[in-house]
Structure formats: structure tokens, C-alpha cells
Design an enzyme around this catalytic site. Structure first.
Site, PDB file in Angstrom:
ATOM      1  CD  GLU A  42      -2.874  -0.875   2.444  1.00 37.67           C
ATOM      2  OE1 GLU A  42      -3.994  -0.350   2.451  1.00 37.67           O
ATOM      3  OE2 GLU A  42      -2.344  -1.377   3.451  1.00 37.67           O
ATOM      4  CG  LEU A  90      18.395  -1.558  -3.654  1.00 39.39           C
ATOM      5  CD1 LEU A  90      18.240  -3.025  -3.294  1.00 39.39           C
ATOM      6  CD2 LEU A  90      19.470  -1.394  -4.730  1.00 39.39           C
ATOM      7  CD  GLU A 120      24.342  -9.600  -2.866  1.00 35.87           C
ATOM      8  OE1 GLU A 120      23.786  -8.942  -1.955  1.00 35.87           O
ATOM      9  OE2 GLU A 120      25.444  -9.303  -3.332  1.00 35.87           O
ATOM     10  CE  LYS A 122      14.771  -4.997  -1.355  1.00 35.13           C
ATOM     11  NZ  LYS A 122      14.315  -4.768  -0.008  1.00 35.13           N
ATOM     12  NE  ARG A 143      17.827   3.100   4.464  1.00 33.95           N
ATOM     13  CZ  ARG A 143      17.069   2.653   3.501  1.00 33.95           C
ATOM     14  NH1 ARG A 143      17.599   2.361   2.338  1.00 33.95           N
ATOM     15  NH2 ARG A 143      15.796   2.447   3.698  1.00 33.95           N
ATOM     16  CB  CYS A 435     -16.101 -13.886  32.102  1.00 33.76           C
ATOM     17  SG  CYS A 435     -16.152 -14.196  30.340  1.00 33.76           S
TER      18      CYS A 435
HETATM   19  S1  IVH Z   1      22.241  -3.750  -1.785  1.00 33.17           S
HETATM   20  C1  IVH Z   1      22.614   1.003  -2.773  1.00 33.17           C
HETATM   21  N1  IVH Z   1      21.741  -6.177  -1.071  1.00 33.17           N
HETATM   22  O1  IVH Z   1      17.132  -3.589   0.761  1.00 33.17           O
HETATM   23  C2  IVH Z   1      21.810   0.078  -1.944  1.00 33.17           C
HETATM   24  N2  IVH Z   1      20.380  -4.473  -0.158  1.00 33.17           N
HETATM   25  O2  IVH Z   1      15.237  -1.862  -0.614  1.00 33.17           O
HETATM   26  C3  IVH Z   1      22.471  -1.237  -1.934  1.00 33.17           C
HETATM   27  N3  IVH Z   1      18.675  -5.289   1.372  1.00 33.17           N
HETATM   28  O3  IVH Z   1      18.474  -0.574   1.905  1.00 33.17           O
HETATM   29  C4  IVH Z   1      21.620  -2.225  -1.284  1.00 33.17           C
HETATM   30  N4  IVH Z   1      19.195  -7.407   1.265  1.00 33.17           N
HETATM   31  O4  IVH Z   1      18.604  -2.580   3.481  1.00 33.17           O
HETATM   32  C5  IVH Z   1      21.385  -4.903  -0.926  1.00 33.17           C
HETATM   33  N5  IVH Z   1      21.445  -8.416  -0.537  1.00 33.17           N
HETATM   34  C6  IVH Z   1      21.090  -7.132  -0.394  1.00 33.17           C
HETATM   35  C7  IVH Z   1      20.037  -6.741   0.437  1.00 33.17           C
HETATM   36  C8  IVH Z   1      19.710  -5.394   0.530  1.00 33.17           C
HETATM   37  C9  IVH Z   1      18.387  -6.524   1.805  1.00 33.17           C
HETATM   38  C10 IVH Z   1      17.951  -4.069   1.784  1.00 33.17           C
HETATM   39  C11 IVH Z   1      18.861  -2.921   2.134  1.00 33.17           C
HETATM   40  C12 IVH Z   1      18.432  -1.794   1.250  1.00 33.17           C
HETATM   41  C13 IVH Z   1      17.034  -2.198   0.909  1.00 33.17           C
HETATM   42  C14 IVH Z   1      16.559  -1.535  -0.363  1.00 33.17           C
END
Ligand code: IVH
Length: 682
Positions: A42, A90, A120, A122, A143, A435
Site C-alpha cells: 500500500e 533501491l 542475492e 533480499k 541507515r 466469565c
Molecule cells: S544492496 C545502494 N543487497 O534492501 C543500496 N540491499 O530496498 C544497496 N537489502 O536498503 C543495497 N538485502 O537494506 C542490498 N542483498 C542485499 C540486500 C539489501 C536486503 C535491503 C537494504 C536496502 C534495501 C533496499
């Protein structure tokens, strides 16, 4: 024409303003409060809509628009620290089409055929940056807003997989990665919170965010956060030329990277990996929400560049959210052990993330009103993490004209007593002292695994026992007899005897178990343990004042007051007296650090049990040893410090003798226990 264009612009401007306000609000809820009220999907819709408007009407794209931000906000209560380079976000791709578009753009920019891509998982957690100087962990940062992070070093130190010292004393290195809470830990945490009547975390990511940003690191330490690194940041040394080599280097230094990362040479391979991982997703032990696809070669990354928000050399290929639509059949109201009323939607069964779902919690009356969920509605439900599905949206366009809004009952659906909502509470509570629904839930809680662990006492039986009037409170459990039980339907003599034995076995239990079983408000498993260790006996705890309780680490004012209130109520005192009279015997505990040491032969020792100790259940003996500072292992080895051999010992005793270990019999064991408890030789 001109007029209509300008009115469209005005409309867009109004909508953009509205969206910005909403987005800012949701970002705060997500990043600062760790308490989002809408699903990620959302939220993404809101952001996409705003971005579209800003693309169409660039003059509306103000510099402070949330679409220009990189991450969250920096919360109060932590020091902040500027990231050496911004932590970007991203861009998302939601399937093959988006991925191909991203790839084509990239190939065009690079003027290259197909760059090698690292793929990789995520990880669905929170990003973290760690800085090491001369190989020693110097700081850890969240962050934050992408430019500046919160300093969470103390909390990060509690992550077991995060080395405090690298395997090589590199002068200076920054690694970036994801902190996450493994699923099993998440479930345990929520179980504990549910028992302590605290709000549940919606998913493991929120839980991880909550844990890494606790102001008191002792609480973080109790949770098993974990971490995977996905990037080498600033580095004083010769930088590897590929991401793959950088990750290998991080691993060499002792920083954990994901074993499922793989190199792909084409988009097809990436899509294969995407499918592959989708199948394995449920069995991973941690949550992922897609893949991250990145150019492997650092020189090419430079060439591809980045916007202020996200790099062009990487994209997140996301899995569709675990959502489904279905129809609300009924809204029922459940009564918990504290009398709390929870509205629950009964749904047309639907398959969601591999399980058949027919119920979704609606939390409380405000939540139902906010979402305006009505009987007959078609709703979008989401499985957040592994917990009970939630209703995330109502498809109001599907609603008939005649459906009335849901009304929270003003009386308990079970006992008809007034259901009262106190000032400042979100929930209504049944006010009926007798109850039956509360009673059933209290008994189930008392008998649960983390409580008194009375195994045979399930829902159906508790229903029978209370309906027949055999059990009116938890103390009545201990006066049940075979004659009374066999009067119940489907209860033969054999089952009755078995149940009685299980109830009997539960009489001696560690104090912490009894405390957790009593269902004192805000006292879950963890608080029960802390209190038991601090006060040692029920008697001492029951006499502790609020200030004394509050002085205990991890015990806040709410819990302190709740404990005092519990012991002040005459009904509860009577109940405890009856439990004790019925032979319930809480096993006293000791503070682990508060000197069981001088005369505890168990403190810090690895103990193996074989055979039975007369008068003690096996589980009880184990807990007893643990409460005196020992660790109970299941097998004898050279590292065993002490073997307790009761009646009919097994082959472990032979093995212990072979290894020349210290062996004590039951009598000697009891003497050591008495000694440890007294803090001096018995
Ligand atoms: S690379 C320039 N690799 O996803 C940013 N991010 O939606 C490079 N995340 O802020 C990020 N697994 O916290 C990267 N294998 C992975 C990841 C990953 C989780 C998170 C990360 C990022 C967010 C973006």
C-alpha cells in the site's frame, strides 16, 4: 483547453500535497515508531502515485518531496553519525518485464553486451553499517535518513554473528548489511509479547527494527538478531575489483555473507534464480522479499552511476506480497484471559502463502472502524511474517448498499457482563469476574508449555471441566479426582489417571514458571524469569514494593505496578494460598550472578543427568540445576564437569567412569543443592 489543463494541474497539486502528507506520516510510523499501519504494498502505491505526478508535472516536484529522500528519519534518543557515503535505496522491479526494462537501459548505458550480475536474496530486515578500526568494531549505524544514521553500537554488539574483532587488523573498513530476526525468534518474541499483553510485531522486520533500536541493550541481548553483509563500504586498502571478490573478502574477515548469493551471466539466469528462491523461500528460516540484482564489476558500476536516491547498477526484484482477497462471513468477538475483547473476521477460506486461511484478526474496535470492515465485505488480507493474517484493505467498491458498520458489543459475548473501555485503552474488557471464557483462557495459559506445562489439558477438556463446574479456578485443578473426572463424557479411567498424574507432576515447578502461568498483567516469560531470579521466592516477591520491583533491570513501571496490584488483591492471595495448600511448590531460584558461586557446585558447570532423582521429575531436576547456574548437557564428554547419576542410570554412567569424571548420586546431589541454596556448606 488552457483552463482544463490548469484545473488538472491544480488537482494534481492538491493530490501531491495530500500524498506527501500521507507518505511522511507513514514513513514516521514505519521508521521512527516501528508501527506501520499500512502494508508495504500500500505504501509503495502511494509513493508510485506521487512519483508519477511529479514526473508529469515537474514543477510540483519540490526539493523536500519525500520521493527525494533516501531512507527513514533519525530517531531521538540515539547519537547520530554521518555515513561516509550515503546509504542509498533501491528501485523495485515486480517481475520479468520490469527487470528486462532495467537491464535494457543498463546495457544501453554501458554500451556492453551483458554485464555479469550478482544475485542475492533480499533480506527483509533493517540495514546496518559497521565500522572497524584496526580490526576492532568501532561503531554500528542504522541507515537513518541515508545521510546520517543512529549509533546503535551497544545493541549491535549483542548480535552473536557480528564479530567484535575481525580476523585481520585492517586499518579501516566499513561493511554494510542487513540485521534480521530469524523466523523462529520472531515467533518466540511475539508469543512472549502476547502473554505479557503487549502489542505484537507485525512482521520480523519490524521486530528487528524494534530490537536494534531499543535504548536498553540488555533487552536486545535477549533476542537473537542475526546479520548478513551485502556491501563493502569505505575501505582503507586495495579495493577488490568485483563485488563477488569484495563479499569473499568480507567473509574472510569473519563477516557473514549469504551462501545463496550467486553470479548470473544473463537475465534469464536471474529469472531462474528468482523462481528457484521463490520455491525455497518458506524453508529459509528468515524472511526475504525478493532478490537484489547488482552489477558485479565495480568499474562498470561507476559507469552506470546513481541518482540521489538509488543506484542505476542495482535493482530489487521483488516477490508479490503475500496477499489474497476473500469475503468476510462473520465478525466474532473473542474473550481473552484478561477479559480483553478481540474482534476476529471469519473468512471464506482462501489459500495464502501456502496455508488455508479462514480467520483474520481485526485487533480492536478502533482498527475495525479505521478500516471500516463489515460483514459481507471483500477484503485484502496479508500474511505478515508467520503470524495471524491481517486485513489490510476493504474493497469498498464491492460492497452492497445495505451493510451496516460493525458495532463492538457493549456486553461480553460470553457472560453478558458490561464490556468496558477505560480511558487511554484501545481495547474493551469484559468486567465479569466469573466469565467462563476468561476462566477457560486462564486455565489454558496456566497449563501451557511455558507455564506449568500440564500436557493433557487441551481446549476441549478445559471446556468440559469448566462447563461441568469441576474447575472454577486454577487451584481447583489440584483437587480433581478420578471419580469426578470419569463423570465427564469421553473420559475413561485410563485417561483420568493419566491426566491426574500430569497435574500431579506439575506441583513442583520453578518459580518463574508459576509466575508466568499466573497470567499477571505484563508478566510474560522473560519478566517472570527476571523476577524469579531477583526475588528467589514467592514470599519475597509478594512482599516487594513498587520501587523495589522497578529497580530490577528490565522491569518497567507498568510491570512493577501490575505485580504489586496482583499481590494486593485478596482474591489472588486466596488463590495462591489454595495453590500452596494443594501442594503446588514453586522451586525457589537464585540470581545467577548473585553468588551461588561460593558454594554452588553447579555454577558455570556442564552437568549431565542420568537416571532418576527420587521425588523429582526429570524436567524439574534440569531446571533446578539451571537455576543454580549450571548448564545441562545431554551427552557425556570430556567437557562434562559433573555427572548426576540417580536410580537406574544408563550407559552415560559407564562412559563417565571411563573418562574419569566426577559422579554424584541422588543423595549427594540433594546435599549439593541444599548447599548451593544456602550459599554455604550444608
Ligand atoms: S544492496 C545502494 N543487497 O534492501 C543500496 N540491499 O530496498 C544497496 N537489502 O536498503 C543495497 N538485502 O537494506 C542490498 N542483498 C542485499 C540486500 C539489501 C536486503 C535491503 C537494504 C536496502 C534495501 C533496499
Amino acid at each position: 483547453m488552457i483552463a482544463s489543463d490548469s484545473s488538472k494541474w491544480e488537482q494534481a497539486a492538491r493530490r501531491a500535497k495530500e500524498l506527501r502528507r500521507e507518505i511522511i506520516e507513514h514513513r514516521k510510523r514505519y521508521y521512527v515508531d516501528d508501527d506501520p499501519t499500512i502494508s508495504d504494498a500500500e505504501y509503495d502505491l502511494l509513493e508510485t502515485e506521487l512519483r508519477r505526478i511529479e514526473e508529469r508535472y515537474p514543477d510540483l516536484a519540490s526539493l523536500d518531496s519525500p520521493t527525494r529522500r533516501v531512507g527513514g528519519e533519525v530517531a531521538e534518543g540515539f547519537d547520530s553519525f554521518r555515513h561516509p557515503t550515503p546509504m542509498l535505496s533501491l528501485d523495485n522491479a515486480y517481475g520479468a518485464e520490469d527487470l528486462l526494462a532495467w537491464h535494457q537501459r543498463l546495457v544501453r548505458t554501458l554500451d556492453q553486451k551483458e554485464p555479469a550480475l550478482m544475485v542475492e536474496p533480499k533480506i527483509d530486515g533493517v540495514s546496518i553499517a559497521v565500522h572497524y578500526r584496526d580490526g576492532i568494531l568501532e561503531r554500528a549505524l542504522t541507515r537513518g535518513d541515508g545521510e546520517t544514521g543512529e549509533v546503535v553500537t551497544a545493541n549491535a554488539r549483542t548480535i552473536r554473528s557480528l564479530p567484535l574483532r575481525l580476523l585481520e587488523a585492517v586499518p579501516y573498513i566499513e561493511a554494510r548489511g542487513e540485521v534480521f530476526l530469524p523466523r523462529a525468534e520472531f515467533e518466540a518474541l511475539n508469543r512472549e509479547r502476547a502473554r505479557a499483553d503487549e502489542p505484537l510485531y507485525a512482521n520480523p522486520r519490524n521486530a528487528a527494527a524494534g530490537q536494534i533500536r531499543r535504548l536498553d541493550p540488555r533487552i536486545t541481548a535477549s533476542r537473537k538478531l542475526d546479520c548478513f553483509f551485502w556491501d563493502l563500504g569505505v575501505f582503507e586498502g586495495t579495493r577488490p575489483s568485483t563485488h563477488r571478490a569484495a563479499l569473499a573478502y568480507l567473509r574472510e574477515l569473519g563477516l557473514k555473507t549469504n551462501k545463496l548469493n550467486r553470479l548470473c551471466n544473463s537475465v534469464d539466469e536471474v529469472l531462474e534464480a528468482w523462481e528457484d528462491l521463490r520455491e525455497r523461500r518458506a524453508s529459509l528460516g528468515y524472511e526475504i522479499d525478493g532478490l537484489v540484482v547488482k552489477i558485479d564489476d565495480y568499474a562498470l558500476r561507476q559507469f552506470a552511476g546513481a541518482t540521489s536516491r538509488a543506484p542505476r547498477w542495482a535493482v530489487a526484484l521483488k516477490y508479490p506480497a503475500q496477499q489474497a482477497t476473500t469475503r468476510v462471513r462473520r465478525i466474532v468477538v473473542q474473550v481473552g484471559r484478561t477479559g480483553k475483547l478481540t474482534p476476529v473476521a471469519e473468512l471464506d477460506p482462501v489459500l495464502l502463502a501456502g496455508t488455508n486461511v479462514s480467520r483474520a484478526t481485526l485487533h480492536n474496535e478502533d482498527e475495525v472502524r479505521r478500516r471500516d470492515v463489515r460483514v459481507g465485505d471483500v477484503v485484502l488480507i496479508e500474511k505478515a511474517g508467520e503470524i495471524i493474517p491481517q486485513v489490510v484493505a476493504v474493497l469498498t467498491s464491492e460492497r452492497g448498499d445495505d451493510s451496516p458498520p460493525f458495532q463492538m458489543p457493549e456486553r461480553c459475548p460470553e457472560c453478558r457482563s458490561a464490556a468496558v473501555r477505560e480511558e487511554g485503552e484501545v481495547a474493551r474488557y469484559c468486567s465479569g469476574a466469573a466469565c467462563p471464557a476468561q476462566l477457560r483462557e486462564r486455565i489454558l495459559h496456566f497449563a501451557s508449555r511455558s507455564g506449568m506445562d500440564i500436557q493433557g489439558l487441551g481446549e476441549a477438556l478445559v471446556e468440559q471441566l469448566t462447563a461441568a463446574g469441576l474447575v472454577r479456578d486454577i487451584a481447583d485443578l489440584y483437587s480433581l479426582t478420578a471419580e469426578k473426572l470419569t463423570e465427564l463424557e469421553r473420559m475413561g479411567e485410563k485417561s483420568a489417571t493419566k491426566l491426574l498424574a500430569q497435574i500431579d507432576d506439575s506441583r513442583p515447578r520453578l518459580l518463574r514458571r508459576l509466575l508466568s502461568a499466573l497470567g499477571i498483567r505484563h508478566v510474560g516469560e522473560r519478566a517472570a524469569r527476571v523476577l524469579a531470579e531477583r526475588f528467589g521466592s514467592l514470599d519475597r516477591l509478594s512482599r516487594a514494593g513498587v520501587d523495589e520491583l522497578e529497580a530490577v533491570p528490565e522491569i518497567g513501571p507498568k510491570t512493577a505496578r501490575a505485580v504489586r496490584l496482583f499481590f494486593d488483591q485478596p482474591v489472588n492471595r486466596r488463590l495462591l494460598d489454595r495453590l500452596v495448600a494443594a501442594g503446588v511448590k514453586p522451586i525457589d531460584e537464585q540470581e545467577p550472578t548473585a553468588s551461588p558461586a561460593p558454594h554452588s557446585h553447579f555454577a558455570g558447570k556442564t552437568v549431565v543427568l542420568t537416571g532418576a532423582i527420587p521425588g523429582r521429575a526429570r524436567e524439574e531436576t534440569k531446571e533446578l540445576i539451571q537455576s543454580l547456574g549450571g548448564r545441562v548437557a545431554s551427552n557425556v564428554s570430556r567437557r562434562t564437569d559433573l555427572v548426576v547419576a540417580g536410580a537406574d542410570p544408563g550407559s552415560k554412567l559407564d562412559r563417565a567412569r571411563e573418562l574419569g569424571l566426577v559422579v554424584v548420586d541422588a543423595e549427594e546431589f540433594e546435599r549439593l543443592v541444599a548447599e548451593a541454596r544456602a550459599g554455604r556448606p550444608a
